[in-house]
Each structure stands twice: as C-alpha cells, then as structure tokens.
Design a protein around this motif. Structure first.
Motif, mmCIF file in Angstrom:
data_model
loop_
_atom_site.group_PDB
_atom_site.id
_atom_site.type_symbol
_atom_site.label_atom_id
_atom_site.label_comp_id
_atom_site.label_asym_id
_atom_site.label_seq_id
_atom_site.Cartn_x
_atom_site.Cartn_y
_atom_site.Cartn_z
ATOM 1 N N GLY A 38 -10.748 13.761 8.374
ATOM 2 C CA GLY A 38 -12.053 12.951 8.668
ATOM 3 C C GLY A 38 -12.569 12.323 7.581
ATOM 4 N N TRP A 39 -12.602 12.714 6.280
ATOM 5 C CA TRP A 39 -12.933 11.898 5.092
ATOM 6 C C TRP A 39 -11.784 10.840 5.089
ATOM 7 N N ASN A 40 -10.515 10.967 5.231
ATOM 8 C CA ASN A 40 -9.751 9.964 5.106
ATOM 9 C C ASN A 40 -10.044 8.789 6.118
ATOM 10 N N ALA A 41 -10.357 9.382 7.471
ATOM 11 C CA ALA A 41 -10.499 8.418 8.535
ATOM 12 C C ALA A 41 -11.986 7.556 8.034
ATOM 13 N N VAL A 42 -12.900 8.161 7.599
ATOM 14 C CA VAL A 42 -14.120 7.482 7.127
ATOM 15 C C VAL A 42 -14.031 6.413 6.188
ATOM 16 N N SER A 43 -13.028 6.942 5.194
ATOM 17 C CA SER A 43 -12.977 5.873 4.174
ATOM 18 C C SER A 43 -12.077 4.742 4.567
ATOM 19 N N MET A 44 -11.164 4.893 5.518
ATOM 20 C CA MET A 44 -10.498 3.800 6.048
ATOM 21 C C MET A 44 -11.242 2.802 7.096
ATOM 22 N N ALA A 45 -12.479 3.288 7.706
ATOM 23 C CA ALA A 45 -13.128 2.701 8.470
ATOM 24 C C ALA A 45 -14.133 1.819 7.260
ATOM 25 N N VAL A 46 -14.464 2.550 6.218
ATOM 26 C CA VAL A 46 -15.405 1.692 5.263
ATOM 27 C C VAL A 46 -14.739 0.390 4.805
ATOM 28 N N LEU A 92 -2.120 5.900 13.137
ATOM 29 C CA LEU A 92 -0.515 6.196 12.875
ATOM 30 C C LEU A 92 -0.492 6.339 11.320
ATOM 31 N N VAL A 93 -1.122 5.218 10.674
ATOM 32 C CA VAL A 93 -1.276 5.133 9.022
ATOM 33 C C VAL A 93 -1.939 6.349 8.454
ATOM 34 N N LEU A 94 -2.899 6.693 9.002
ATOM 35 C CA LEU A 94 -3.620 7.958 8.901
ATOM 36 C C LEU A 94 -3.106 9.055 8.892
ATOM 37 N N LEU A 95 -2.038 9.128 9.661
ATOM 38 C CA LEU A 95 -1.250 10.524 9.947
ATOM 39 C C LEU A 95 0.178 10.383 9.012
ATOM 40 N N LEU A 96 0.646 9.356 9.006
ATOM 41 C CA LEU A 96 1.873 9.108 8.070
ATOM 42 C C LEU A 96 1.789 9.170 6.684
ATOM 43 N N THR A 97 0.718 8.511 6.325
ATOM 44 C CA THR A 97 0.668 8.365 4.792
ATOM 45 C C THR A 97 0.776 9.323 3.907
ATOM 46 N N PRO A 98 -0.248 10.166 4.081
ATOM 47 C CA PRO A 98 -0.317 11.501 3.208
ATOM 48 C C PRO A 98 0.853 12.439 3.404
ATOM 49 N N VAL A 99 1.655 12.223 4.623
ATOM 50 C CA VAL A 99 2.834 13.097 4.652
ATOM 51 C C VAL A 99 4.041 12.664 3.885
ATOM 52 N N SER A 153 -6.403 8.496 0.457
ATOM 53 C CA SER A 153 -5.127 8.881 0.126
ATOM 54 C C SER A 153 -4.124 7.979 0.776
ATOM 55 N N LEU A 154 -4.568 6.734 1.526
ATOM 56 C CA LEU A 154 -3.708 6.180 2.465
ATOM 57 C C LEU A 154 -3.241 4.888 1.869
ATOM 58 N N VAL A 155 -2.231 5.100 1.194
ATOM 59 C CA VAL A 155 -1.469 3.921 0.356
ATOM 60 C C VAL A 155 0.038 4.230 0.348
ATOM 61 N N VAL A 156 0.627 3.202 0.733
ATOM 62 C CA VAL A 156 2.205 3.772 0.920
ATOM 63 C C VAL A 156 2.730 4.169 -0.415
ATOM 64 N N THR A 157 2.496 3.319 -1.369
ATOM 65 C CA THR A 157 2.853 3.751 -2.856
ATOM 66 C C THR A 157 1.847 3.212 -3.964
ATOM 67 N N ASP A 158 1.234 4.021 -4.660
ATOM 68 C CA ASP A 158 0.240 3.483 -5.625
ATOM 69 C C ASP A 158 0.780 3.140 -6.878
ATOM 70 N N LEU A 159 1.279 1.868 -7.050
ATOM 71 C CA LEU A 159 2.210 1.563 -8.402
ATOM 72 C C LEU A 159 1.046 1.369 -9.191
ATOM 73 N N ASN A 160 1.405 1.926 -10.603
ATOM 74 C CA ASN A 160 0.535 1.523 -11.785
ATOM 75 C C ASN A 160 0.629 0.218 -12.382
ATOM 76 N N VAL A 161 1.373 -0.783 -11.605
ATOM 77 C CA VAL A 161 1.191 -2.101 -11.898
ATOM 78 C C VAL A 161 0.492 -2.731 -10.734
#
Lengths: 454, 122
Positions: free
Chosen positions: A347-355, A34-41, A161-169
């Motif tokens: 798929g790339w996102n899923a593999v990076s998440m698995a790593v 679900l995180v994988l599906l929702l975050t990029p959206v 690309s799976l982060v809710v918000t990528d703060l600059n701080v």
C-alpha cells in the motif's frame, strides 16, 4: 464537390463512455500495478525465496531473473509508448480548448482512442526510403532515438522501492543516454538527402548540445544538496512537504529549477524551442522524408520525452515520491524490524507511486500548456537565451550552492527558513493566479460559470 | 548487489527497446502497401524538382557551438564527482572549484566578446 462528413454525435452511447472510461482508468492501473508487483521481486534473494517456496531447483534462478527483467523492460517500454499516445490525445484536447475549437472527439468518448487510431494508420502506411538517401543510416536512425528514450526508464524511480535498477550514477546515466536521441536526429537529418532534413538535423544538434550545458550545470545543485548521484538517493534527501523539496530549500535551487525545466524543454524540441521541425520554415525538419512507422517512432519518443523530462524534474526538485508527514526512513525502519505487514508495505509503495505520477502529470500538463501559449523563438534568440542567460545563470546557481551548503553545515536552520519562505510566496502566487483566472472566466461568462462544455 | 547485477538490466532494456522497434517497423512493412515510384522516391522540395545535392555546406557557427559544447561538457564530467563529495571536501574543495568555475566563466566571457555566440549571419 463538397465532402459529406457525418454530423458529430449528439450524445455518446453509454457503452462507448463506459469502454473509454474503463480503458482510461485501466491502462495506467494495469501497467503501474504490474510495475508495483514486479519491481520489488527483482532482488536475487526474493527470487531465491520464491523459487524455493514453489519447490523449483535453485539452478533456475538466473533464467528466472532474466525472464523477469525482460517482462519488466517490456512493460516499461510499453508504458512509455502508451503514455506518449495518451499525451498526444490530451495535447490535442487542450489545444482545441485553448484555440476555441473542439479537438478530437470521434474515436471513443472525448476522442480518447485517437492515439490507437493513429498507430493503426501509421502501421498501414507505406515505408518510403528516398532514392538518394543513405539507406542504412536512414533506416537505423529511429532505433537510436527509441533506445535513447527507453533506456532512461530503467532508472526512473516510480515509487519507494519501485525502480528497475538504482544506479549509483543515476543522474549522470540519464544525461548520457538521452544524448543518443540527438545522435539519431542528426543521422536522420544527414541520411535523408533532403535540404529541409539537413537544416533541421543540424539545428537540432546545435540546440540539443547547447542546452545540455545549462541542464548539466543546474543538475549540480540538487546533486550537491543530496550528496549523491542516485535517483532514489536524491529523492530520499528530500521530504514530502513543499518546504522540504529542494526547489524551495535553497534560493539558487529555485532558479536552477527554472533553468533545468527550460533546457529540458529545448532538449525535447518542445515549443517554444521546436525550431528543428518548425513547420512554417523547414516543412518538418529532420522528419521531412520519414513515413509510416519510422515516422511514428520519432513522434512516440517526442511525446514520451515529455514524461521523462517531467519525471526527472520531479525527482531532482519536487520531492519525487515522498509522501507528506511520513518519512521513508520510518517505513524502512518498520520494514526492517519486521513489524510492517506485507499488505501495508504494498500500500505504501502504491501511494508513493500515485504521488510521483500525480506530480509528473501536473508537469506534463504545464509543458502542453506552454506549447499552446508561447510563440516559437528565432534561432539566434534560442542560442542567445542558452549561452547568454541560462549558462551564466546555471553557473551562478552552482557557485551559490557551494556557499549555501557550507553555510547549512554551520547553521542548518537557514534551509527551513528558505523553504517555508518560498513555499509561502508560491502559495500566495498560486492563489493570486487562481483569482485572476476566476475573474477572467467571470468577465466572459458572467456570474453563472458553466463548465459543462469543457 | 554486484556491479554486474546493477548494470545488467540496462542490457536487457537495450535489447527489448531495439527488438520492439524492429518488430513494429517490420509489422508496418508487412501490413503497408508497396507501390514505389520515382516521384515518391525524390526528396521533398516543395513540389519542384530537387536542385543540386542536399549535402550542402552549412554555417560555420554550428561548428563553433560544437566546440563550445565539448569544452563545457568535459568540465561537467569533472564537476560531477566533486558535487557528490562537496561536504567531505569542505572549504579547500570549495575554493578549488570556485577557481575552476571562475576560469570557465572567463572563457565564456571571452567567447562572448569575440562574437562566437551571435548566430546572425552578416
């Protein structure tokens, strides 16, 4: 009168094994999926596109965005809560093996559902507030702890690309919100109106703020190497292979890694630094007067913090979600040029998440292993370790990194030399360690090694 | 992404965390028993009656730790932006920050010498 316990099951019914395995595999799969599906959206442009595709008026854009954020925040919070439940089960199993006993084995196959049984038990307990306690503060303390914990999940990078918000701080934000936890602990210790709780709370405050210094200073090393505070930016400055990780690329970073890991253990009140709730001297420290679900919330955060600290260390030093041999920029380039099919992108996102998850779980395991190996330190030893060893070491790392970074800008090759050198040393040490373990098992079990009872 | 959009999820996470915790504590209050008694409401003191108030005095060493923390943590706030800009600042930035770190280490050495880092009571 002896109590009659039912005898342990000879063999687990196949249905229970199947249900347990399905739950053990399904929970992370469901949440991470679900995180994988929702975050990029969660980008305004993507939401606009989806709305126009579905033929909905664009004025629904803001409500849709807010609703998606709510769902995602709820997911992250549940992910943290359920993961901390699973890790309590794993910790008890590991503890059982290390101490030559069985550990939980009744609720589900291998006792996996023990954390659900625990949660239900906590829900059904009476919620007590001591008579002379400061009732408002006593009731409020768990909320500080839980929000301080949940807010870190917003910036933890789960994948490409799976982060809710990528703060600059990002890193700065993490160190500041985790400070809410110590506020909650201090409040709980003070408001309980119990001597044990007060001692525990004061000890916890002294410990956590002391270890904040070496943690904060050692974080400067990866920040200086990456040149950014953003969590994703720090991961992108590293690579997928061990010699591209910050931990090996700079001799000072290797020391800073150990300094940060130790300080994070102390900040999460894990053994060998669990003085605030040392049960042999302080009953349960600041938790003494808590019962029912307020107590459970403290414990949820305590175990969930294992995940948070492992994820932070993975991000800063161990290359985060970077996949070996394929650079993130290459994939970004393909994506930007529009030649990458959408399925390959997921798929790339899923593999990076698995790593990322695999690295984090390996570190969680190390944290648990340390707890059942090391004895608890004394208060003066704990303070001495922080101020006399870790703080000077962190300062030395930080000053060395300044020098190193300027040297790297002149001769970029030294990073590679250091990286490959330390990787080789690490591999040799790992092989020696594995051989030693093998010898120890052989000494006990002879030539024929039987792992069936593990 | 405007700053508001970047920071908006934090507000949502804050609300969700608080609401979820309140929901669970509320559910526990509904589901759990409620049988108050004077013994249950007393603070835990190993079974004997509590002696005196719990809001006691505690070691001054803990205040020393808090003071030290403030000095070093404020220093950390100065170093964060500098660490990000390390490469742009070059040697002049390096010398300035090395000097700053050196003064802090002198402070740490002084505190150490004075015995503020010893937690043993004597």
């Amino acid at each position: 009168m002896p109590v009659n316990y039912s005898p342990p099951p000879k063999s687990t019914p196949k249905v229970i094994v199947a249900v347990t395995l399905a739950a053990a595999a399904g929970i992370p799969f469901l949440f991470l999926g679900l995180v994988l599906l929702l975050t990029p959206v969660l980008k305004p442009a993507t939401i606009d596109g989806l709305l126009s595709n579905a033929g909905i008026d664009p004025s629904w854009r803001t409500p849709a965005y807010v609703a998606a954020l709510f769902v995602l925040a709820l997911l992250m919070m549940n992910y943290g809560a359920i993961f901390s439940g699973v890790i309590t089960w794993w910790e008890r199993r590991v503890a059982g093996r290390i101490q030559s006993r069985i550990g939980p084995n009744r609720a589900g196959f291998g006792g996996f559902f023990i954390f659900i049984a625990d949660a239900v038990k906590m829900l059904l307990k009476e919620d007590l507030v001591p008579a002379d306690a400061d009732a408002l503060l006593f009731r409020a303390a768990p909320y500080f702890v839980v929000t301080g914990f949940a807010l870190t999940f917003v910036v933890l990078p789960f994948g490409h690309s799976l982060v809710v918000t990528d703060l600059n701080v990002g890193v700065f934000y993490v160190t500041s919100v985790t400070a809410l936890v110590v506020v909650g602990i201090l409040i709980s210790g003070w408001a309980s109106n119990s001597k044990w709780a007060l001692f525990g709370g004061v000890r916890a405050a002294a410990q956590v703020i002391s270890y904040e210094i070496p943690a904060g200073v050692s974080i400067f090393v990866p920040i200086a190497m990456a040149g950014t505070l953003s969590m994703q930016g720090i991961i992108r400055a590293q690579g997928g292979l061990p010699w591209e990780w910050f931990v090996f690329r700079n001799p000072a970073a290797l020391i800073a890694f150990f300094v940060l890991f130790t300080s994070q253990l102390a900040e999460a009140n894990r053994t060998p630094f669990d003085l605030p709730e040392a049960e042999s001297e302080l009953v349960a420290g600041y938790l003494s007067e808590y019962s029912g679900f307020r107590f459970a919330l403290f414990f949820l955060v305590e175990w969930g913090n294992i995940w948070v600290l492992s994820a932070i260390v993975t991000t800063l030093f161990l290359g985060g979600w970077q996949i070996p041999f394929v650079s993130a920029e290459y994939i970004d380039g393909l994506r930007g040029a529009g030649v990458l099919p959408s399925l390959a992108w997921w798929g790339w996102n899923a593999v990076s998440m698995a790593v990322f998850t695999a690295k984090t779980i390996a570190l969680c395991n190390l944290v648990i292993w340390l707890r059942w190996t090391l004895p608890r330190v004394r208060v003066d030893q704990m303070m001495g370790l922080c101020w006399k060893y870790l703080v000077p070491a962190a300062f030395a790392c930080f000053v060395f990194t300044l020098f190193w970074e300027l040297a790297v800008s002149v001769a970029p090759r030294i990073e590679l030399v250091s990286g490959v050198g330390f990787t080789v040393i690490a591999v040799v040490l790992a092989v020696l360690f594995a051989r030693r373990v093998h010898q120890n098992i052989q000494a006990v079990q002879g030539e024929k090694i039987d792992l069936s009872n593990w | 992404m405007t700053p508001l959009q970047t920071y908006f999820p934090l507000a949502i996470a804050f609300i969700v965390a608080g609401a979820l915790a309140a929901l669970l504590v509320g559910a526990a209050a509904l589901l759990g028993p409620r049988r108050p008694s004077a013994v249950k409401a007393a603070p835990f003191e190993c079974g004997s009656d509590p002696i005196g108030s719990a809001r006691e005095r505690f070691g001054v060493k803990f205040y020393m730790v808090a003071l030290l923390f403030i000095v070093f943590d404020v220093e950390a706030v100065f170093v964060y932006p500098w660490a990000v800009l390390l490469r742009d600042l070059g040697w002049s930035g390096y010398i300035a920050m090395a000097f700053f770190a050196f003064t802090l280490v002198i402070g740490l050495a002084y505190v150490w010498k004075k015995g503020a880092l010893e937690m043993e009571t004597d």
